[in-house]
Design an enzyme around this catalytic site. Structure first.
Site, PDB file in Angstrom:
ATOM      1  N   CYS A 190       0.805  -1.229   0.000  1.00  0.00           N
ATOM      2  CA  CYS A 190       0.000   0.000   0.000  1.00  0.00           C
ATOM      3  C   CYS A 190       0.833   1.272   0.000  1.00  0.00           C
ATOM      4  CB  CYS A 190      -0.948  -0.019   1.196  1.00  0.00           C
ATOM      5  SG  CYS A 190      -1.900  -1.546   1.285  1.00  0.00           S
ATOM      6  N   HIS A 244      -2.769   8.033   6.173  1.00  0.00           N
ATOM      7  CA  HIS A 244      -2.990   6.695   5.613  1.00  0.00           C
ATOM      8  C   HIS A 244      -4.396   6.240   6.010  1.00  0.00           C
ATOM      9  CE1 HIS A 244      -2.017   2.883   3.881  1.00  0.00           C
ATOM     10  NE2 HIS A 244      -2.073   2.236   5.031  1.00  0.00           N
ATOM     11  N   GLU A 268      -1.033   5.309  13.740  1.00  0.00           N
ATOM     12  CA  GLU A 268      -0.671   6.508  12.976  1.00  0.00           C
ATOM     13  C   GLU A 268      -0.848   7.751  13.852  1.00  0.00           C
ATOM     14  OE1 GLU A 268      -1.314   8.566   8.598  1.00  0.00           O
ATOM     15  OE2 GLU A 268      -2.746   7.034   9.252  1.00  0.00           O
ATOM     16  N   LYS A 303      -9.720   7.696   2.472  1.00  0.00           N
ATOM     17  CA  LYS A 303     -10.226   6.330   2.406  1.00  0.00           C
ATOM     18  C   LYS A 303     -11.637   6.215   2.980  1.00  0.00           C
ATOM     19  CE  LYS A 303      -5.733   3.939   2.448  1.00  0.00           C
ATOM     20  NZ  LYS A 303      -4.810   5.066   2.696  1.00  0.00           N
ATOM     21  N   HIS A 325      -9.796   1.723   0.118  1.00  0.00           N
ATOM     22  CA  HIS A 325      -8.348   1.516   0.068  1.00  0.00           C
ATOM     23  C   HIS A 325      -7.965   0.976  -1.311  1.00  0.00           C
ATOM     24  CE1 HIS A 325      -4.318   0.851   1.088  1.00  0.00           C
ATOM     25  NE2 HIS A 325      -4.460   0.385   2.321  1.00  0.00           N
ATOM     26  N   PHE A 361       1.727  -3.386   3.926  1.00  0.00           N
ATOM     27  CA  PHE A 361       2.144  -4.705   4.410  1.00  0.00           C
ATOM     28  C   PHE A 361       3.644  -4.886   4.120  1.00  0.00           C
ATOM     29  CE2 PHE A 361      -2.182  -7.155   3.995  1.00  0.00           C
ATOM     30  CZ  PHE A 361      -2.671  -6.416   5.048  1.00  0.00           C
TER      31      PHE A 361
END
Length: 413
Positions: free
Chosen positions: A163, A303, A314, A335, A340, A399
């Protein structure tokens, strides 16, 4: 003399708009692009909601024969690149094509093609596999197709870091310009993974929201009731250009890309570092690369995935890095509306950040209903906010522990 990088063209496909104008209008009015899966029958999946591209017609930019040989992720990337080039006003016949390149990312690549051809192998045997299977599937096919589409012969490759992919692509493209290896770069990401295999894979990981009865409310970053991200698809491509080159041709300049930071959590293959140290490192690196002070940052495009772990970590990283200034920051997550976009998410979110600076409007974090004591910053809840922003950063974490932050500044000539 330092070579500076500015942004002169934008192209985008998302669940809330197939061009920059529509995307921005829907983003600032808080429109959700999340709905039931229509690409296939998802009735036996635990999650049956996604963010799909709607009314997509690539034929304005790609001829029918080429289109049939491209996986959807390649179509999305090429169309977004064509939009960005059109927006930039670059006249290729006047340019040195060896000084124009493309770095385009994808987290997964041509999964639609992969699934179709695997089915064909099982049902009809190896001789019936399409000769276009491999070139349609591989991650670098978007960058290569863009080079062919425009005849550009400069640096050209792909990046894949889950991502964070598109953020790395844009950061590396800016470095290519900064180090003098190109004058113009197209960069971003593309993803088309709304397939049975991908949705099923995320379902069994329990990473995605199961709020099937309320799809438009499923993605709710920083909200106490968040239960996972919502998978979506799309692409974003930007045109980056060396400042003096852009000025010489009279280009419209959106803003300046000042800083690029990258790090790794070195913690877990999917879960973020519990203390947020990797995220903190990449934000610090981007701000230092940009030669800014922490107090210069006014807005963070987060994010903000809507997962229980990501959002609080975050937040923790922002508070750890910015200290008292964190409470003055405006933070929001696109998002909440577009879901996403995996490997393309960094690009769509950077475009939103560019438009925030250009238009002095901060898109909201929608579906923010129940405050979480572990997420206690100003997330611009539910309604856009008008405010002039001079400096902003955009975060993306993937990831594998991959983190990237990009820093932007308003261009004042």
């Amino acid at each position: 003399m330092d070579r500076r990088t500015v942004i002169t063209g934008l192209g985008i496909l998302t669940p809330i708009g197939n061009n920059v104008k529509t995307f921005w209008e829907n983003l600032t009015t808080g429109k959700s692009g999340i709905g039931p899966v229509t690409h296939f029958d998802a009735s036996n999946f635990s999650t049956r909601i996604v963010g799909e591209i709607k009314d997509f017609d690539p034929l304005r930019f790609i001829d029918r024969k080429q289109m049939k040989r491209m996986d959807p992720f390649c179509q999305y990337g090429v169309v977004s690149a064509a939009q960005a080039m059109e927006d930039s006003g670059i006249e290729l016949e006047k340019e040195n094509i060896a000084r124009i390149g493309a770095i385009v990312a994808s987290g997964i690549g041509g999964l639609t093609t992969w699934e179709e051809q695997h089915k064909r192998l099982l049902e009809k045997g190896p001789s019936r596999i399409s000769p276009f299977f491999i070139p349609s599937m591989i991650v670098n096919t978007v960058a290569g197709s863009i080079a062919i589409r425009f005849g550009i012969k400069g640096p050209n490759f792909a990046v894949s870091s889950a991502c964070a992919s598109a953020g790395h692509a844009i950061g590396e493209a800016s470095m290519t310009i900064k180090t003098g290896k190109a004058d113009i770069m197209l960069a971003g990401g593309s993803e088309a993974t709304i397939t049975p295999l991908a949705l099923g894979g995320f379902c069994v990981m329990r990473a995605i929201s199961v709020r099937n009865d309320e799809p438009e409310k499923a993605s709710r970053p920083f909200d106490r009731e968040r239960d996972g991200f919502v998978m979506s698809e799309g692409a974003g491509i930007i045109v980056l250009e060396e400042l003096e080159h852009a000025k010489a041709r009279g280009a419209h300049i959106y803003c300046e890309l000042l800083g690029y930071g990258a790090s790794n959590d070195a913690f877990h293959i999917t879960a973020p570092d519990e203390e947020g140290k990797g995220a903190e490192l990449c934000m610090r690196a981007a701000i230092e690369d940009a030669k800014l002070d922490y107090e210069d940052i006014e807005y963070i495009n987060a994010h903000g995935t809507s997962t229980p772990l990501n959002d609080k970590i975050e937040t923790k990283a922002i508070k750890s890095l910015f200290k008292d200034h964190a409470k003055k920051l405006l933070v929001s997550s696109n998002k909440s509306m577009i879901g996403h976009m995996l490997g393309a998410s960094s690009a769509s979110e950077l475009i939103a950040t560019i438009l925030t600076i250009k238009n002095s409007v901060i898109p909201p974090t929608i579906n923010y209903e129940f405050p979480d004591p572990e997420c206690d910053l100003d997330y611009v809840p539910n309604q856009a906010r008008e405010k002039s922003i001079n400096v902003a950063i955009s975060n993306s974490f993937g990831f594998g522990g991959h983190n990237v932050t990009l820093a932007l500044r308003k261009f004042n000539g």
